[in-house]
Design a protein around this motif. Structure first.
Motif, PDB file in Angstrom:
ATOM      1  N   ASP A 379       0.948  -1.178   0.020  1.00  0.00           N
ATOM      2  CA  ASP A 379       0.159  -0.114  -0.023  1.00  0.00           C
ATOM      3  C   ASP A 379       0.832   1.065   0.071  1.00  0.00           C
ATOM      4  OD1 ASP A 379      -2.365  -1.559   0.298  1.00  0.00           O
ATOM      5  OD2 ASP A 379      -2.895  -0.961   2.112  1.00  0.00           O
ATOM      6  N   GLU A 387      -4.054   5.788   2.535  1.00  0.00           N
ATOM      7  CA  GLU A 387      -3.897   4.642   1.452  1.00  0.00           C
ATOM      8  C   GLU A 387      -4.301   5.415   0.247  1.00  0.00           C
ATOM      9  OE1 GLU A 387      -5.837   1.036   1.582  1.00  0.00           O
ATOM     10  OE2 GLU A 387      -5.630   0.806  -0.640  1.00  0.00           O
ATOM     11  N   GLY A 390      -3.059   0.766  -3.591  1.00  0.00           N
ATOM     12  CA  GLY A 390      -2.930  -0.751  -3.164  1.00  0.00           C
ATOM     13  C   GLY A 390      -2.691  -1.599  -4.273  1.00  0.00           C
TER      14      GLY A 390
HETATM   15 MG    MG Z   1      -6.722  -1.262  -0.386  1.00  0.00          MG
END
Ligand code: MG
Ligand code: 4AD
Length: 464
Positions: A379, A387, A390
């Protein structure tokens, strides 16, 4: 376009036409008016000087209010006032559209709350803020395609309607063609939704990844960029039910190659933005989030920090007492937004790539590491938002993938074509998903991602 006039592409002395919307009008005692007109082409409005001898000066010019649309003809002249290099000395001003009731015009020139802007999503592009965001969004999208094209990637148009749950998380919107007046029923009398799409199950895609993997294992470097949908009821400043995602996928590649690509791509986008839209970035830096541009400038020249999940947990455990996290941290938990922000904002002070997460909290397609308890996931966490990317190396071994699908109780028959990719010429491959709205929020410092998509779709959001 006003941009060309302000940037000196037209010489002073030239006859020009300005078409746009009035931002402000100011009448001078000397008997003329200054009208600021914007058209979306750049951050600044252009100043139009309307002399009293215009035929419609008393009847119309003095009644112009914010939001009126006008067609101005006149001469481009050097501006005597501070703040703008040139202005237009009008010889005619045609009012194309009046504002019905200036007192209730929702975009009157003052500071509005974000809630007010959202409730007027059809008019908010007239504000400085949403105008600047719109230019940033466009620029980032164009730079995305340019970057991948330059690097030899193919843009794959993956489907919106799909049977597979790419994340295996059950957060899909159902797509149905059923006649609900007379739907097919299961033996127990309940509606048989597996017949949804002309006799098959169907959903809106949560990610184009599985489809793009198929093209990756033939075209080597590919990406998809389009809308994705999550039926998660998260009413937060970083979740939308409909958002855009950029998903590259590379063959003969592992997790480190994936992280290298993510870092290179992000830096390319941000550098391009800083170069292309200085006035917009200056506005964000000064009025939206102090220092956001400086932060990005520093980032473009630095290396992202990389750390293992296990190391991240150790750092968070150490900081837990002082930081008073709402959610407890121990090895095995998924990182919450507060943890992600602590790591990138406070601990590192720039984006950080966290790698090798516990397998139990990650999707079925991620490649299992030799330790048996982690997967090759990553991430990218960014200050202010958490985040933004990802990704992972994908499980290319059919037996390991099958075991995982079974272990997670996923319907194996839905993934038969995906499994084929492991049966016919499988190779190590990896990819990631960049949340496009999260990137824009990060680049502009805007707090809520509902401001960075034209018509946000979120629980209880206004309906347009
Ligand atoms: Mg994610
Ligand atoms: O981490 P996610 O769920 O990963 C995937 O979907 C993978 N299939 C991507 C891939 O490997 N090709 O989502 C990727 C990114 C997140 O990091 C986040 O930035 C964004 O998508 N995202 C959202 N953005 C806005 N609203 C939501 N509800 C989001 N969910 C994820």
């Amino acid at each position: 376009m006003i941009k060309g006039l302000l940037e000196g592409q037209t010489p002073t002395g030239a006859e020009v036409l300005v078409e746009g919307w009035v931002r402000t009008r100011r009448d001078s005692k000397a008997g003329f008016s200054f009208i600021n007109v914007h058209d979306g082409s750049c951050f600044d409005a252009i100043q139009v000087v309307a002399p009293r001898d215009l035929a419609n000066y008393n009847d119309e010019i003095l009644k112009l209010t914010a939001g009126c649309s006008v067609e101005v003809r006149g001469e481009l002249v050097e501006s005597k006032g501070k703040g703008q290099p040139v202005e237009v000395q009008a010889t005619s001003i045609k009012v194309v559209g009046w504002v019905d009731d200036p007192d209730t015009y929702p975009m009157a020139p003052k500071r509005h709350s974000m809630e007010h802007l959202r409730a007027n999503a059809h008019l908010r592009p007239r504000t400085n803020l949403i105008g600047a965001i719109t230019r940033v969004r466009h620029r980032l999208a164009m730079a995305t395609h340019r970057y991948f094209d330059e690097q030899g990637f193919y843009w794959i148009h993956t489907p919106i309607i799909t049977a597979s749950d790419a994340e295996g998380a059950g957060e899909m919107f159902r797509v149905s063609t059923l006649d609900m007046a007379n739907p097919p029923r299961l033996e127990n009398g309940e509606v048989d939704f597996s017949q949804d799409f002309f006799g098959r199950e169907a959903h809106l895609t949560v990610s184009g990844q599985l489809n793009v993997e198929a093209y990756c294992l033939a075209m080597s470097k590919v990406y998809t960029f389009g809308p994705t949908f999550r039926a998660e009821n998260s009413n937060t400043s970083r979740h939308l039910a409909e958002f855009w995602m950029v998903e590259p996928e590379i063959a003969f590649a592992d997790l480190n190659d994936d992280a290298d690509l993510a870092e290179d791509f992000l830096k390319y986008l941000l550098k391009d933005l800083l170069d292309a839209l200085p006035a917009d970035m200056d506005f964000f830096n000064q009025f939206v989030k102090k220092g956001v541009r400086d932060r990005m400038e520093a980032l473009v020249d630095s290396n992202f920090e990389r750390m293992d999940y296990t190391e991240a947990i150790a750092i968070l455990e150490k900081a837990a007492d002082k930081e008073k996290f709402e959610f407890p941290v121990t090895w095995g938990v998924d990182l919450q937004s507060e943890h992600e922000r602590f790591l990138s904002e406070k601990h590192v002070g720039k984006p950080v790539v966290v790698m090798n997460y516990p397998r139990d909290i990650k999707a079925f397609y991620m490649r299992q590491n030799d330790d048996g308890r982690t997967v090759a996931a990553m991430d990218v966490l960014a200050p202010g938002i958490g985040e933004i990317i990802g990704g992972s190396q994908r499980e290319e071994r059919l037996d390991v993938l099958d075991a995982r699908i079974e272990e997670m109780g996923l319907p194996k028959e839905n993934y038969s074509w995906y499994r084929d990719l492991r049966r016919y010429g499988t190779v190590p491959h990896a990819g990631f998903g960049l949340g496009f709205e999260r990137l824009i929020a990060y680049a502009t410092g805007v707090e809520n991602i509902r401001e960075v998509i034209p018509f946000p779709r979120a629980p209880r959001s206004a309906d347009f």
